[in-house]
Write a protein that holds these residues in place. Structure first.
Motif, short mmCIF file in Angstrom:
data_model
loop_
_atom_site.label_atom_id
_atom_site.label_comp_id
_atom_site.label_asym_id
_atom_site.label_seq_id
_atom_site.Cartn_x
_atom_site.Cartn_y
_atom_site.Cartn_z
N LEU A 100 -2.54 7.52 15.86
CA LEU A 100 -3.15 7.68 17.18
C LEU A 100 -2.35 6.93 18.24
O LEU A 100 -2.16 7.43 19.36
N ALA A 101 -1.89 5.71 17.90
CA ALA A 101 -1.12 4.92 18.87
C ALA A 101 0.21 5.59 19.17
O ALA A 101 0.67 5.60 20.31
N ALA A 102 0.86 6.14 18.14
CA ALA A 102 2.14 6.83 18.35
C ALA A 102 1.96 8.07 19.23
O ALA A 102 2.78 8.35 20.12
N GLN A 103 0.88 8.79 18.99
CA GLN A 103 0.58 9.97 19.80
C GLN A 103 0.30 9.57 21.25
O GLN A 103 0.75 10.24 22.20
N ALA A 104 -0.44 8.46 21.43
CA ALA A 104 -0.73 7.97 22.77
C ALA A 104 0.56 7.61 23.50
O ALA A 104 0.76 7.96 24.67
N ARG A 105 1.45 6.89 22.82
CA ARG A 105 2.73 6.47 23.43
C ARG A 105 3.53 7.69 23.89
O ARG A 105 4.07 7.71 25.00
N GLN A 106 3.59 8.71 23.03
CA GLN A 106 4.35 9.91 23.38
C GLN A 106 3.76 10.59 24.61
O GLN A 106 4.48 10.98 25.53
N ALA A 107 2.43 10.72 24.65
CA ALA A 107 1.78 11.41 25.77
C ALA A 107 1.93 10.64 27.06
O ALA A 107 2.23 11.20 28.12
N ILE A 108 1.69 9.31 26.99
CA ILE A 108 1.70 8.48 28.20
C ILE A 108 3.09 8.44 28.83
O ILE A 108 3.23 8.38 30.06
N ASN A 109 4.11 8.49 28.00
CA ASN A 109 5.48 8.37 28.52
C ASN A 109 6.17 9.70 28.77
O ASN A 109 7.33 9.72 29.17
N SER A 110 5.45 10.78 28.52
CA SER A 110 6.03 12.10 28.73
C SER A 110 6.02 12.45 30.22
O SER A 110 5.04 12.20 30.92
N ARG A 111 7.07 13.00 30.69
CA ARG A 111 7.15 13.42 32.10
C ARG A 111 7.19 14.94 32.23
O ARG A 111 7.51 15.48 33.28
N GLN A 112 6.91 15.62 31.12
CA GLN A 112 6.93 17.09 31.21
C GLN A 112 5.85 17.73 30.33
O GLN A 112 5.24 17.07 29.56
#
Length: 334
Positions: free
Chosen positions: A322-334
């Motif tokens: 869940l934390a890895a998924q959160a990091r990916q979503a929060i830092n995504s710019r597209q």
């Protein structure tokens, strides 16, 4: 929360309003955290009290004592076993023995065996002569088999039994169950009332405001957060910790609680991205805005996680994922 806790004034007001009306089955509904359980318990206490008043139970009689110590012969409480244990209600002997012997874990839904016991309870004669009461909470935790067993009793209720169903998700109940109950929408109190009540429960002012925000202005959920081992400062650190993928920010939460925290964070990030104010976290505590598309994908994934969070193959691995998924979503710019 037990009957010994000071009743919030908005719960007392709703209790008085409902006691002035007639009906054998009430459905208390509204967003979770508004005191559905507390109001349901106030109603059954008044219904069974030896000396009830328009303002509820007397609090002194043998009936009130029986409810306070969880031994009233004319009250049947239907909850998930996990919830019963949390709120101090005794489980049936066989259920407790199975859990003690590690034959199974406490159930997170209302078991059909418990509902069958409740149906049998409804047919019995009142032990104390004041009628009987069945309290179902949270009612959305009935599966279809359990709900259908209740439905038959609601359709043809024995003369001296009353029901109160409390829920934070009325839309998940069978329409036939909703139609056989008098519906009451839970009142949402004013901020000043909530802060005053939380102060009366021993929550200091700064913490009360922080926990009310974290709870989305739902007072009973805010009290539960305040009574947990967490601090408002730790809550404020969660968004930026998850932006780094730091799973330790979720370490104190169960699987379902962790998913709920992530849904709150995703909500606030989406709100800000769309020009609205965040609801659960302070704007200063949020990381830079991600793209709306990435946050929308994350929200959909969290909805899926919420359906299975009660049964993780490994709690630690689930929180890491869940934390890895959160990091990916929060830092995504597209």
């Amino acid at each position: 929360m037990s009957g010994q806790t000071a009743i919030a004034p908005w719960i007392a007001q709703q209790r008085d309003q409902l006691l002035a009306q007639r009906g054998h089955a009430w459905l208390l509904h509204g967003p979770a955290g508004l005191g559905q359980y507390e109001l349901a318990l106030e109603l059954v206490r008044a219904w069974l009290c030896d000396a009830p008043t328009p303002h509820g139970a007397c609090g002194q009689c043998a009936s009130c004592h029986g409810i306070a110590v969880r031994t009233h012969a004319d009250l049947c409480v239907l909850m998930p076993e996990t919830q019963m244990l949390e709120l101090g209600w005794p489980l049936p002997e066989k259920a407790q023995a199975d859990i003690d012997d590690k034959k199974r874990k406490a159930s997170r839904e209302i078991r059909v065996e418990a509902m069958r016991d409740a149906v049998e309870f409804a047919q019995r004669t009142s032990a104390r002569g004041r009628g009987k009461a069945v309290l179902v909470y949270p009612a959305e935790q009935m599966n279809h088999v359990t709900a259908n067993a209740l439905l038959k009793t609601l359709e043809e209720p024995p003369g001296d039994v009353r029901f109160v169903l409390a829920t934070g998700a009325a839309h998940q109940l069978l329409p036939t169950i909703r139609s056989r109950c008098l519906a009451h929408t839970m009142a949402w109190p004013e901020s000043g009332q909530m802060l005053q009540w939380l102060a009366g429960q021993g929550v200091e002012e700064g913490g009360a405001q922080a926990w009310l925000r974290a709870a989305g202005e739902r007072p009973h959920e805010a009290l539960a957060l305040a009574q947990s081992a967490r601090s408002p400062a730790a809550w404020a650190l969660i968004p930026k910790a998850l932006a780094r993928g730091d799973a330790s920010a979720l370490a104190d939460f169960s699987g379902p609680q962790a998913v709920e925290v992530l849904q709150k964070l995703c909500h606030d990030l989406l709100a800000r991205a769309l020009g609205a104010a965040p609801r659960y976290f302070s704007a200063a505590d949020l990381p830079p805005a991600a793209s709306v598309a990435a946050l929308t994908r994350w929200w959909r994934a969290l909805v899926q996680h919420a359906r299975t969070a009660d049964h993780p193959f490994s709690a630690g691995l689930m929180l890491d994922a869940l934390a890895a998924q959160a990091r990916q979503a929060i830092n995504s710019r597209q």
